[in-house]
Design a protein around this motif. Structure first.
Motif, PDB file in Angstrom:
ATOM      1  N   ASP A  58       0.840  -1.198   0.000  1.00  0.00           N
ATOM      2  CA  ASP A  58       0.000   0.000   0.000  1.00  0.00           C
ATOM      3  C   ASP A  58       0.880   1.255   0.000  1.00  0.00           C
ATOM      4  OD1 ASP A  58       0.761   0.599   2.657  1.00  0.00           O
ATOM      5  OD2 ASP A  58      -1.012  -0.362   3.498  1.00  0.00           O
ATOM      6  N   LYS A  60       1.577   3.269   2.236  1.00  0.00           N
ATOM      7  CA  LYS A  60       2.367   3.467   3.459  1.00  0.00           C
ATOM      8  C   LYS A  60       3.590   2.550   3.478  1.00  0.00           C
ATOM      9  CE  LYS A  60      -1.842   4.341   6.082  1.00  0.00           C
ATOM     10  NZ  LYS A  60      -2.770   3.682   7.005  1.00  0.00           N
ATOM     11  N   GLU A  62       3.373  -0.782   3.608  1.00  0.00           N
ATOM     12  CA  GLU A  62       3.052  -2.063   4.237  1.00  0.00           C
ATOM     13  C   GLU A  62       2.758  -3.107   3.166  1.00  0.00           C
ATOM     14  OE1 GLU A  62       0.080  -1.707   7.292  1.00  0.00           O
ATOM     15  OE2 GLU A  62       1.023   0.117   8.093  1.00  0.00           O
ATOM     16  N   THR A  94      -5.058   2.958   1.026  1.00  0.00           N
ATOM     17  CA  THR A  94      -4.410   4.187   0.565  1.00  0.00           C
ATOM     18  C   THR A  94      -4.777   4.446  -0.903  1.00  0.00           C
ATOM     19  OG1 THR A  94      -2.422   2.939  -0.049  1.00  0.00           O
ATOM     20  CG2 THR A  94      -2.450   3.931   2.146  1.00  0.00           C
TER      21      THR A  94
END
Length: 132
Positions: A58, A60, A62, A94
């Motif tokens: 994603d 971020k 992760e 996201t």
């Protein structure tokens, strides 16, 4: 038409992605992306797709792992020149992300091998961000 392409082990894997505005809910950080994959046997040996393994990253950074038998409930067989196309989806928390992985294959002699996919990207189109 397919912006993401990989060629390995005599198979071509082509991927296109799209954002599903209607199935997404940014207030709940739920963004749904669709992808279409076209797999083509460009070699001389018949093979069957047995399973797949995906890495989903994603915005971020992760990463989650998804693996399982076949694709969309099928285990397609490929004679030389055969192609198989399917569509699926990927929910993300996201507005952008990426996905990559491989298909586990079995040729007609019982030998297993992998075909890697390209890394393909998901992103909410800029013109839709203002709509939210």
């Amino acid at each position: 038409m397919y912006p993401f392409i990989a060629l390995n082990n005599n198979f071509r894997v082509e991927v296109k992605t799209d954002f599903d505005f209607d199935q997404s809910n940014p207030l709940q950080f739920h963004y749904l992306f669709r992808y279409t994959i076209l797999i083509t046997n460009v070699g001389e040996v018949p093979a069957k797709l047995i399973s797949r393994k995906w890495f989903i990253k994603d915005g971020k950074g992760e990463i989650r792992l998804v693996e399982g038998p076949g694709v969309v409930g099928q285990t397609p067989s490929f004679k030389p020149g055969d192609a198989f196309e399917y569509s699926s989806f990927c929910p993300l928390p996201t507005m952008k992300g990426e996905m990559w992985g491989h298909f586990n294959m079995l040729d007609n002699t019982g030998k297993s091998f992998k075909i890697d996919t390209p890394v393909f990207k998901f992103e909410v189109p800029k013109e839709m961000i203002d709509v939210y």
